[in-house]
Design a protein around this motif. Structure first.
Motif, short mmCIF file in Angstrom:
data_model
loop_
_atom_site.label_atom_id
_atom_site.label_comp_id
_atom_site.label_asym_id
_atom_site.label_seq_id
_atom_site.Cartn_x
_atom_site.Cartn_y
_atom_site.Cartn_z
N GLU A 25 -16.63 10.55 14.52
CA GLU A 25 -16.89 9.52 16.01
C GLU A 25 -17.65 8.59 15.87
N TYR A 26 -19.24 8.80 15.56
CA TYR A 26 -20.10 7.52 15.05
C TYR A 26 -19.53 6.80 14.21
N SER B 176 -16.87 -0.40 14.18
CA SER B 176 -16.48 -1.27 15.28
C SER B 176 -17.72 -2.50 15.53
N TYR B 177 -18.74 -1.88 15.27
CA TYR B 177 -20.30 -2.82 14.84
C TYR B 177 -19.62 -3.55 13.35
N GLU C 72 -27.64 -0.75 23.15
CA GLU C 72 -26.18 -0.96 23.87
C GLU C 72 -26.26 -1.91 24.56
N TYR D 122 -25.40 4.08 14.38
CA TYR D 122 -24.02 4.66 14.29
C TYR D 122 -23.79 5.51 12.81
N LYS E 98 -17.18 4.08 15.77
CA LYS E 98 -18.35 3.70 16.23
C LYS E 98 -18.87 2.35 15.19
#
Length: 412
Positions: free
Chosen positions: A125-126, A132-133, A92, A107, A129
């Motif tokens: 949640e993961y 999103s990437y 990150e 993730y 994430k």
């Protein structure tokens, strides 16, 4: 073998002195599947060097490798999650070119493990994430892969309508030249079936047959699923035809175990139609392909066969299969208790919370040390102490979490 492995280690160690970190990571990665222990030792060494030199790429990739070995080879999922979280923490903050792709994979892999241990909130949640990437990558393959996994997660939670929406979108973006076309339609058909939309399930499975490189195995599997939907609709004639078609296709496979489900479900359908003697013949055929696993659908055959034998007034044989079912059910319940014990041992919510609690504690201590007023001694000496402390804490972090996890298991 030991001499051979030693030569590999020596050769790789010598090569490492000449290669940059990226090439060393690649050389270690090539060893993982064939020589996981050697790869693990080399990754640990490179991780320590990378921490010492402050090389984010080396820290992220070696943690990734260690997580992979623990999760995919040793089935030590608690340790795998710790290394994945450590890799994410550094990734990150990293700025190397491929970091977005790395974070997508990190993730996603965490989501897979969280799902395996039914930590559904964390898994979602993961996965989100990861998405999103993945959205920033040059192609959509990773986005599609993560969404496919997420659809499976939603189905685990019986959130079928949400899964159907995702799968329908994936299908709209694929074509029948890709194996994914069958995969997406097949999962969509299962989602429709579980949600009670049997007509739509048939439609989805029929669409999957359009895949132009469909193997005999996938063809047989799909035909069977269509038969299930027809049976659920009460359209027995069509269901029987598809089950029989699936049986003929499965007979051509090298692995004959898939015949079990088609014979069993065909027998159950025939039994409901009142053809008890014929159903028993199918149950007998199914029993030949019983694989003795702890899958509840396997030993449920004993129950339906006991019912058929009872109806035919073969009471001794009926009792035999009732006893077999009772014994298998008892073993199944014991196994489920063991699985639940394993799930408690690998309490992913607790492991994840402990990890972030430890990170927060160490970062707070480091901040206090750095920003506190220097009331005595040399400024330079204290600054050197802080720098040394921070480097040491990076190494200590993963060891602390590993020890706490081991202690948690012993208490459990």
């Amino acid at each position: 073998m030991k001499i051979f492995l030693t030569l590999i280690l020596l050769f790789t160690a010598l090569l490492n002195h000449a290669n940059p970190v990226k090439e060393r990571v690649e050389s270690i990665s090539q060893l993982i599947d064939s020589y996981p222990d050697s790869a693990y030792s080399l990754a640990i060494n490179l991780l320590d060097e990378s921490i010492e030199e402050g090389d984010d790429y080396g820290i992220v990739q070696t943690n990734f490798i260690l997580a992979y070995v623990h999760g995919n080879i040793k089935a030590e999922y608690g340790k795998a999650i710790i290394y994945y979280l450590e890799a994410i923490r550094y990734a990150e903050k990293a700025r190397y070119p491929e970091v977005g792709k790395t974070l997508t994979s990190l993730y996603k892999n965490c989501g897979v493990i969280f799902r395996k241990f039914k930590s559904y909130d964390l898994a979602e949640e993961y996965y989100n994430k990861a998405l999103s990437y993945a959205s920033m990558l040059p192609n959509d393959s990773e986005t599609h892969s993560i969404n496919f996994n997420k659809a499976g997660l939603l189905m685990d939670q019986k959130r079928y309508d949400e899964a159907i929406e995702i799968l329908s979108d994936l299908i709209s973006k694929s074509d029948n030249t890709s194996k994914n076309f069958w995969k997406y339609n097949n999962r969509l058909g299962i989602a429709y079936f579980e949600a009670g939309y049997y007509e739509l399930s048939i439609e989805a499975h029929l669409n999957s047959l359009v895949f132009d490189k469909l193997s005999n195995e996938l063809d047989a599997y799909t035909t069977h699923n269509i038969g299930r939907s027809y049976a659920a609709l009460g359209r027995s004639e069509e269901a029987i035809a598809h089950f029989n078609d699936a049986i003929e296709k499965k007979k051509l496979l090298e692995d004959k175990s898939p015949l079990f489900s088609s014979y069993k479900e065909l027998g159950e359908l025939i039994y409901k139609e009142g053809q008890v003697k014929q159903s028993l013949a199918y149950f007998n055929m199914a029993e030949k392909y019983l694989d003795k696993t702890q899958d509840i659908s396997q030993f449920e055959l004993f129950k339906v066969k006991a019912n058929a034998l009872f109806d035919l007034k073969d009471f001794n044989q009926s009792k035999k299969y009732e006893d077999l079912y009772s014994s298998a059910l008892n073993e199944y319940l014991i196994t489920q208790e063991q699985i639940q014990e394993t799930d408690r041992r690998y309490n992913m919510d607790l492991i994840t919370k402990r990890y972030f609690d430890e990170v927060e504690k160490q970062e707070r201590i480091a901040s206090i040390l750095f920003y506190s007023k220097l009331t005595s001694g040399s400024l330079l000496a204290v600054l050197l102490l802080v720098i040394g402390y921070n480097r040491y804490e990076r190494v200590r972090l993963r060891r602390t979490i590993t020890r706490e996890l081991a202690a948690y298991r012993m208490v459990d």
